[in-house]
Design a protein around this motif. Structure first.
Motif, PDB file in Angstrom:
ATOM      1  N   ASP C  39     -23.093  54.061 -17.383  1.00  0.00           N
ATOM      2  CA  ASP C  39     -22.540  53.106 -16.297  1.00  0.00           C
ATOM      3  C   ASP C  39     -23.525  52.205 -15.409  1.00  0.00           C
ATOM      4  O   ASP C  39     -24.269  53.063 -14.892  1.00  0.00           O
ATOM      5  N   PRO C  40     -24.214  51.305 -16.009  1.00  0.00           N
ATOM      6  CA  PRO C  40     -25.347  50.538 -15.587  1.00  0.00           C
ATOM      7  C   PRO C  40     -25.274  50.083 -14.034  1.00  0.00           C
ATOM      8  O   PRO C  40     -26.052  50.518 -13.136  1.00  0.00           O
ATOM      9  N   VAL C  41     -23.980  50.132 -13.598  1.00  0.00           N
ATOM     10  CA  VAL C  41     -23.853  49.860 -12.219  1.00  0.00           C
ATOM     11  C   VAL C  41     -24.096  50.958 -11.385  1.00  0.00           C
ATOM     12  O   VAL C  41     -24.368  51.146 -10.301  1.00  0.00           O
ATOM     13  N   ALA C  42     -23.183  52.194 -11.875  1.00  0.00           N
ATOM     14  CA  ALA C  42     -23.474  53.428 -11.022  1.00  0.00           C
ATOM     15  C   ALA C  42     -24.990  53.635 -10.876  1.00  0.00           C
ATOM     16  O   ALA C  42     -25.326  54.142  -9.918  1.00  0.00           O
ATOM     17  N   LEU C  43     -25.563  53.563 -12.021  1.00  0.00           N
ATOM     18  CA  LEU C  43     -27.101  53.966 -12.173  1.00  0.00           C
ATOM     19  C   LEU C  43     -27.939  53.091 -10.909  1.00  0.00           C
ATOM     20  O   LEU C  43     -28.607  53.613 -10.081  1.00  0.00           O
ATOM     21  N   VAL C  44     -27.295  51.801 -10.979  1.00  0.00           N
ATOM     22  CA  VAL C  44     -27.900  50.975  -9.883  1.00  0.00           C
ATOM     23  C   VAL C  44     -27.678  51.337  -8.398  1.00  0.00           C
ATOM     24  O   VAL C  44     -28.564  51.519  -7.500  1.00  0.00           O
ATOM     25  N   ALA C  45     -26.420  51.830  -8.290  1.00  0.00           N
ATOM     26  CA  ALA C  45     -25.931  51.963  -6.928  1.00  0.00           C
ATOM     27  C   ALA C  45     -26.600  53.244  -6.379  1.00  0.00           C
ATOM     28  O   ALA C  45     -26.641  53.423  -5.128  1.00  0.00           O
ATOM     29  N   GLY C  46     -26.693  54.138  -7.242  1.00  0.00           N
ATOM     30  CA  GLY C  46     -27.643  55.502  -6.948  1.00  0.00           C
ATOM     31  C   GLY C  46     -26.458  56.647  -6.650  1.00  0.00           C
ATOM     32  O   GLY C  46     -25.113  56.366  -6.790  1.00  0.00           O
ATOM     33  N   GLU C  47     -27.200  57.817  -6.505  1.00  0.00           N
ATOM     34  CA  GLU C  47     -26.425  58.788  -6.566  1.00  0.00           C
ATOM     35  C   GLU C  47     -25.417  59.003  -5.247  1.00  0.00           C
ATOM     36  O   GLU C  47     -24.264  59.661  -5.274  1.00  0.00           O
ATOM     37  N   THR C  48     -25.899  58.456  -4.309  1.00  0.00           N
ATOM     38  CA  THR C  48     -25.105  58.545  -2.960  1.00  0.00           C
ATOM     39  C   THR C  48     -24.005  57.605  -2.682  1.00  0.00           C
ATOM     40  O   THR C  48     -23.409  57.756  -1.590  1.00  0.00           O
ATOM     41  N   ALA C  49     -23.928  56.617  -3.565  1.00  0.00           N
ATOM     42  CA  ALA C  49     -22.700  55.649  -3.311  1.00  0.00           C
ATOM     43  C   ALA C  49     -21.274  56.105  -3.418  1.00  0.00           C
ATOM     44  O   ALA C  49     -21.146  57.196  -4.508  1.00  0.00           O
ATOM     45  N   THR C  50     -20.401  55.728  -2.811  1.00  0.00           N
ATOM     46  CA  THR C  50     -19.054  56.289  -3.058  1.00  0.00           C
ATOM     47  C   THR C  50     -18.613  55.363  -4.110  1.00  0.00           C
ATOM     48  O   THR C  50     -19.140  54.160  -4.420  1.00  0.00           O
ATOM     49  N   PRO C  51     -17.433  55.724  -4.800  1.00  0.00           N
ATOM     50  CA  PRO C  51     -16.761  54.896  -5.790  1.00  0.00           C
ATOM     51  C   PRO C  51     -16.346  53.667  -5.269  1.00  0.00           C
ATOM     52  O   PRO C  51     -16.486  52.567  -5.989  1.00  0.00           O
ATOM     53  N   ALA C  52     -15.805  53.622  -4.179  1.00  0.00           N
ATOM     54  CA  ALA C  52     -15.505  52.153  -3.477  1.00  0.00           C
ATOM     55  C   ALA C  52     -16.663  51.180  -3.645  1.00  0.00           C
ATOM     56  O   ALA C  52     -16.698  49.901  -3.896  1.00  0.00           O
ATOM     57  N   THR C  85     -30.832  37.381 -10.650  1.00  0.00           N
ATOM     58  CA  THR C  85     -31.463  37.760  -9.398  1.00  0.00           C
ATOM     59  C   THR C  85     -31.945  39.327  -9.968  1.00  0.00           C
ATOM     60  O   THR C  85     -31.157  39.980 -10.427  1.00  0.00           O
ATOM     61  N   SER C  86     -33.303  39.574  -9.615  1.00  0.00           N
ATOM     62  CA  SER C  86     -33.527  40.960  -9.660  1.00  0.00           C
ATOM     63  C   SER C  86     -32.993  41.923  -8.854  1.00  0.00           C
ATOM     64  O   SER C  86     -32.932  41.610  -7.779  1.00  0.00           O
ATOM     65  N   ILE C  87     -32.229  42.789  -9.460  1.00  0.00           N
ATOM     66  CA  ILE C  87     -31.626  44.109  -8.677  1.00  0.00           C
ATOM     67  C   ILE C  87     -32.643  44.484  -7.457  1.00  0.00           C
ATOM     68  O   ILE C  87     -32.341  44.703  -6.315  1.00  0.00           O
ATOM     69  N   PHE C  88     -33.818  44.568  -7.995  1.00  0.00           N
ATOM     70  CA  PHE C  88     -34.727  45.603  -7.065  1.00  0.00           C
ATOM     71  C   PHE C  88     -35.399  44.511  -6.066  1.00  0.00           C
ATOM     72  O   PHE C  88     -35.329  44.870  -4.802  1.00  0.00           O
ATOM     73  N   THR C 293     -46.494  44.911 -16.030  1.00  0.00           N
ATOM     74  CA  THR C 293     -46.064  45.865 -15.079  1.00  0.00           C
ATOM     75  C   THR C 293     -44.710  45.624 -14.602  1.00  0.00           C
ATOM     76  O   THR C 293     -43.817  46.352 -14.512  1.00  0.00           O
ATOM     77  N   TYR C 294     -44.367  44.248 -14.396  1.00  0.00           N
ATOM     78  CA  TYR C 294     -42.975  43.845 -13.926  1.00  0.00           C
ATOM     79  C   TYR C 294     -42.074  44.256 -15.018  1.00  0.00           C
ATOM     80  O   TYR C 294     -40.903  45.049 -14.507  1.00  0.00           O
ATOM     81  N   ALA C 295     -42.493  44.149 -16.184  1.00  0.00           N
ATOM     82  CA  ALA C 295     -41.440  44.587 -17.291  1.00  0.00           C
ATOM     83  C   ALA C 295     -41.161  45.883 -17.203  1.00  0.00           C
ATOM     84  O   ALA C 295     -40.097  46.576 -17.221  1.00  0.00           O
ATOM     85  N   VAL C 296     -42.291  46.862 -17.189  1.00  0.00           N
ATOM     86  CA  VAL C 296     -42.203  48.268 -17.063  1.00  0.00           C
ATOM     87  C   VAL C 296     -41.420  48.595 -16.028  1.00  0.00           C
ATOM     88  O   VAL C 296     -40.551  49.725 -16.267  1.00  0.00           O
ATOM     89  N   ASN C 297     -41.816  48.267 -14.930  1.00  0.00           N
ATOM     90  CA  ASN C 297     -41.171  48.695 -13.660  1.00  0.00           C
ATOM     91  C   ASN C 297     -39.585  48.365 -13.667  1.00  0.00           C
ATOM     92  O   ASN C 297     -38.735  49.075 -13.293  1.00  0.00           O
ATOM     93  N   SER C 298     -39.250  47.062 -14.185  1.00  0.00           N
ATOM     94  CA  SER C 298     -37.793  46.580 -14.066  1.00  0.00           C
ATOM     95  C   SER C 298     -37.076  47.756 -15.252  1.00  0.00           C
ATOM     96  O   SER C 298     -35.946  48.344 -14.806  1.00  0.00           O
ATOM     97  N   ILE C 299     -37.793  48.016 -16.325  1.00  0.00           N
ATOM     98  CA  ILE C 299     -37.277  48.931 -17.358  1.00  0.00           C
ATOM     99  C   ILE C 299     -36.919  50.271 -16.523  1.00  0.00           C
ATOM    100  O   ILE C 299     -35.828  50.914 -16.601  1.00  0.00           O
ATOM    101  N   LEU C 300     -38.089  50.717 -15.969  1.00  0.00           N
ATOM    102  CA  LEU C 300     -37.903  52.060 -15.328  1.00  0.00           C
ATOM    103  C   LEU C 300     -36.914  52.181 -14.307  1.00  0.00           C
ATOM    104  O   LEU C 300     -36.393  53.089 -13.803  1.00  0.00           O
ATOM    105  N   ARG C 301     -36.677  50.957 -13.334  1.00  0.00           N
ATOM    106  CA  ARG C 301     -35.795  50.886 -12.395  1.00  0.00           C
ATOM    107  C   ARG C 301     -34.328  50.277 -12.711  1.00  0.00           C
ATOM    108  O   ARG C 301     -33.424  50.264 -11.848  1.00  0.00           O
TER     109      ARG C 301
END
Lengths: 295, 345, 339
Positions: C39-52, C85-88, C293-301
């Protein structure tokens, strides 16, 4: 066309010519050394358990009698981990190149044999994979799948198969133009028979050459993936990852970074030398048509 | 004959091959006088191209070795002279070259003009001898350039290239084979040489224009008093333009005679066989039995002896020295034949 | 058909395939970024995010729509020049890429200039003095050059020149303030504004990354020039020129080189593509603020929009470069010039 006797005489001929090429022999020797290192790692290493055990009190020791190439940040013996890392390297190389071959060659054969939209489509698809540098695409795939050994292999295969497809395609097309294939087809031979008897023996040489060169290239890309953290996770002693780990301890623990890099260098060199030697023997023509695109 | 322009004596050339060392030229002798057209005739592999290249000094450096002998041009031994001086003053000046393949003897990327004028820059008869080795900084003075260019246009007209000024601007592949060979003839004549070495100059051309080119070449060299060493495997072309014919077999020269005498009174058994094997109008071809010998282990003595009807013990032991039969007619044979040709089966 | 017509036909044929190839590339990257991960969105939201919170983010990013719709929307926006837009970084990706492009181009061009200026003459000499000491040394060096891992070479160079010897800085593009921006290339801008200290600084910073990047390219160029020259040396026209006593330097540096270069030009063009690929890893090692570096960082993030943006850009560049290479080859090889 080539009976089994014909094929074995051909192989013998190739081997004889190859032994006269000193650099190809050197390459072969390096590859044998790599294989031995991998196979006999438990026997050849001085601290076989260091793949898993930690000795924090001995971390970052310089090369000595006890530790031929020094120790790393966990106190593990660099030399021993290097030997076990050879297993990873070979595994990745062989499976990735093998898979690329198994996927790529049939695709190329089909694309080369047929002439309509099927052929165009297949070659366009492979062009898409070639449009972006292999490294980047492999990184993207490996990242989304997660860092692990199978994923690295998958990523590498998914990005290397087009090279085999192109070779198979080019050879099939050029053989099609040769008169004897046309006449055999005119006599009513089926496509499978034609392929088996005429095309396959002729594409064997360029495929073998490409496989050897591909091994070197794949191992380098695999190391790059490991360096970026996308390879098999610790404690797997993958060479690229080891180099990444070593960075923060430079310049003092120079052995930590130097040793795995040299290992990569010797391995890739071995495959490149052998590949060049094979190319010189199997088809001197290829030497000139070989372009930078292939590297 | 007056003092020969070119004199080859006892030339031995070896080639290193996969199967061993091939003794390609076995003590060859050859003389060329001023203003004479000499044909060097023989089957493929007899060494005529090697001899031509040895004289020019363009044998492949890795594979070929000159083991002994001398090549005297105007009295000077080219093999022992300073190589830089020879390259600067003899090649492309006193001795020029017409190659066999006009299709690949031009650089495909430069217009014809560039290549001819480069030749003129370094080899024009109006260029001084320069001091020492040629330098990258040597200039090409304007007046000389113009004079040279005029000479080029004149010579192109002489070789019958239409619209020479426009032709110069073209790329080599825009010319036909025959035209390219005419260009080569022009380039061979422009430095005003003493001797042209023409290595099978018409072999690569269409049969229909071979005769034209040959006649053109003969006319031009006779006008200018230039000698030609003309190699060929075709007796017909030799007959067409040569004053004198030398026959070679397996690296040895076997007979040398003025053209008329050559065809009317051939003395060497090989020559006789050669003449007999030319297809007759009724279509009959009489081949010479046997095969050309391997040059790695050639027969001792006279190399033709395995195929010769008249061979004797002498022939197998020592190579016969050339002996004069008539004026300017030399044969290297212990058993030269006197009868007219065609009288032996 | 005249030359101009044929070039036009070539360009049109390539451009016709440009769009489908790019679309295919997008499809592949799209599939990779949306379909394969759990779930890409969950990955982006992070571990502490609530389902909502995850759901809200999903709606915000438009990830709740059907996939084909997402893809079509992306392509439509791309046609307008909007890469998302870049998420980061929260900035438009097109802007991010444009901002970082000059750094990568400067690095790649520097590496290419070095490779060409050093590689071609070495290749010629290697062929001329075949089997000499120089030739053997070069052959060993070039084979090695293609066997060394770029990132490791970079690290070793850093170890020696930056850490042990202190001759060059460790990483980065410049310390202190960049010169006034005219072209975006620090070296050029420094020269144009007469800012010599900055020029020196930028050059030192460029030295190691450019050397690292150039190394495999150099090796390839030397090998190919050598092979090309050796090949041409066998030509009949070279034999003719030798027979006519043309001075050696004229034969080699004018005639042989020119013929050998016809194929080298194609190599240089392809080299650009390879250098661009190598730039990704090299930039990572040296913290070079470029697209790599932008590409690598984007991929890793897991910044998927940024990854897609980079892929589009890279794919487009490659296709254009390949077209330019073919055009140049057609122009350079005079046999093609006249029909």
């Amino acid at each position: 066309m080539s009976s089994s006797k014909g094929a074995s005489t051909a192989v013998w001929f190739v081997l004889r010519r190859l032994t006269r090429d000193r650099s190809a022999l050197l390459g072969f020797a390096l590859i044998v050394a790599l294989l031995l290192a991998a196979l006999l790692a438990p026997v050849l290493s001085t601290h076989p358990d260091d793949v898993f055990e930690l000795h924090p009190s001995e971390r970052l020791r310089a090369p000595s009698r006890a530790h031929w190439l020094g120790t790393d940040r966990m106190g593990a013996d660099v030399y021993s981990r290097l030997l076990f890392g050879a297993r990873i390297t070979i595994l990745i190389g062989v499976i990735a190149v093998g898979a690329s071959l198994i996927v790529g060659v049939p695709v190329g054969l089909v694309a080369g044999y047929y002439h309509g939209w099927v052929s165009d489509l297949l070659m366009r698809v492979s062009d898409v994979f070639l449009a972006v540098p292999q490294v980047v695409l492999a990184i993207a795939i490996a990242q989304t799948l997660g860092p692990s050994l199978p994923n690295v292999i998958l990523a590498l295969s998914a990005t290397y198969w087009p090279w085999f497809a192109r070779v198979a395609y080019a050879e099939t097309r050029s053989i099609q133009k040769e008169v004897f294939v046309e006449s055999t087809a005119a006599l009513g031979a089926s496509p499978w028979r034609l392929t088996a008897l005429h095309v396959l023996p002729n594409i064997a040489s360029p495929i073998i050459v490409r496989a050897s060169i591909g091994m070197g290239f794949t191992i380098l890309t695999a190391a790059a993936l490991g360096f970026l953290g996308l390879g098999p996770p610790p404690p797997t002693p993958e060479w690229g990852r080891t180099i990444a780990e070593s960075r923060e301890f430079l310049p003092d623990a120079w052995w930590y970074a130097t040793a795995p890099g040299l290992a990569i260098f010797l391995t890739v060199m071995g495959f490149n030398l052998l590949g060049d030697g094979l190319r010189d023997v199997l088809d001197p023509r290829l030497r000139r048509t070989h372009t930078a695109r292939d590297e | 004959m007056s003092e020969p322009l070119l004199s080859v004596r006892g030339l031995h050339v070896d080639f290193v091959t996969d199967r061993g060392v091939a003794l390609v030229l076995d003590g060859v002798n050859l003389d060329i006088g001023p203003g004479e057209v000499v044909g060097l005739v023989g089957e493929s592999g007899c060494g005529k191209t090697t001899l031509a290249r040895a004289i020019l000094g363009i044998l492949p450096p890795g594979a070929a070795r000159i083991r002994g002998g001398e090549v005297r041009y105007r009295g000077q031994d080219l093999l022992r002279a300073d190589p830089i001086a020879v390259n600067d003053r003899v090649r492309g000046r006193g001795i020029t070259f017409i190659p066999q393949d006009p299709f690949t003897s031009f650089s495909p990327v430069f217009p014809v003009q560039t290549q001819i004028m480069d030749l003129m820059k370094w080899k024009s008869p109006r260029a001084g001898n320069g001091d020492g080795a040629p330098s990258p900084f040597r200039r090409y003075p304007r007046e000389r350039y113009r004079a040279d260019r005029e000479a080029v246009l004149d010579t192109l007209r002489a070789v019958q290239i239409p619209e020479p000024a426009r032709a110069l601007r073209r790329l080599p592949h825009e010319f036909s084979g025959g035209q390219r060979q005419r260009l080569m003839i022009a380039m061979a004549l422009l430095p005003r040489p003493d001797l042209i070495i023409a290595d099978e100059p018409t072999t690569a051309l269409d049969v229909t224009i071979q005769a034209q080119i040959l006649r053109l070449l003969r006319t031009l060299v006779k006008e200018r008093g230039v000698s030609v060493l003309f190699t060929t495997h075709d007796l017909g072309t030799a007959h067409e333009i040569c004053d004198r014919i030398v026959v070679m077999y397996a690296g040895q020269e076997v007979e040398a005679a003025p053209t008329a005498a050559f065809f009317s009174h051939p003395a060497h058994p090989y020559t006789r066989r050669l003449l007999a094997s030319v297809p007759t109008p009724d279509g009959e071809i009489r081949d010479i039995p046997g095969e050309v010998p391997s040059l790695v282990e050639p027969p001792a003595g006279c190399r033709f002896h395995p195929r010769c009807d008249y061979a004797s013990a002498e022939c197998r032991s020592a190579r016969p020295a050339p002996r004069m039969r008539a004026a300017a007619h030399a044969v290297s044979c212990y058993h030269p034949v006197d009868a007219p040709p065609g009288s032996d089966a | 058909m005249g030359l101009a017509m044929r070039l036009l036909a070539l360009a049109l044929h390539r451009l016709a395939w440009f769009v489908p190839t790019l679309l295919g590339l997008l499809l592949v990257t799209f599939v990779i970024s949306r379909v394969i991960p759990a779930d890409p969105v969950a990955l982006v939201a992070g571990e502490t995010a609530t389902p909502a919170q995850v759901e809200a983010l999903r709606r915000q990013l438009g990830f709740d729509r059907p996939l084909p719709v997402q893809f079509a929307d992306y392509v439509a926006r791309l046609a307008r020049g909007d890469m998302g837009t870049s998420i980061f970084t929260r900035r438009p990706i097109a802007e991010d890429l444009a901002h970082r492009l000059p750094a990568t181009i400067e690095l790649t061009l520097a590496a290419m200039v070095v490779s060409v200026l050093v590689g071609i003459p070495l290749g010629v000499l290697s062929a001329l003095w075949r089997n000499s000491l120089l030739d053997h040394a070069l052959r060993v060096a070039t084979v090695s050059g293609l066997a060394i891992a770029s990132f490791w070479l970079g690290i070793m160079l850093q170890l020696l020149f930056a850490m042990r010897l202190g001759w060059t800085p460790l990483n980065g593009r410049l310390q202190g303030f960049p010169p006034r921006s005219i072209t975006g290339f620090y070296l050029l801008d420094a020269v144009l504004t007469g800012d010599w200290p900055t020029f020196g600084g930028a050059l030192l910073h460029l030295a190691l990354p450019a050397a690292t990047l150039a190394f495999p390219a150099l090796a390839t160029l030397v090998r190919f020039t050598r092979a090309g020259v050796l090949d041409v040396m066998q030509s009949n026209f070279v034999l003719y020129e030798r027979a006519m006593g043309l001075p050696r330097f004229v034969i080699v540096w004018k005639y042989i080189l020119r013929s050998a270069l016809t194929s080298t030009v194609t190599q240089v063009g392809l080299l650009f593509g390879i250098l661009l690929a190598g730039a990704v890893v090299t930039e990572a090692v040296f913290d070079w603020p470029g697209i790599g570096t932008y590409a690598v960082n984007s991929i890793l993030r897991s910044d998927y929009n940024a990854v897609m943006g980079f892929t589009v850009w890279a794919g487009a560049i490659f296709i254009v470069v390949n077209l330019l290479v073919d055009v140049t080859h057609t122009l350079v090889d005079p046999r093609e010039r006249v029909s």
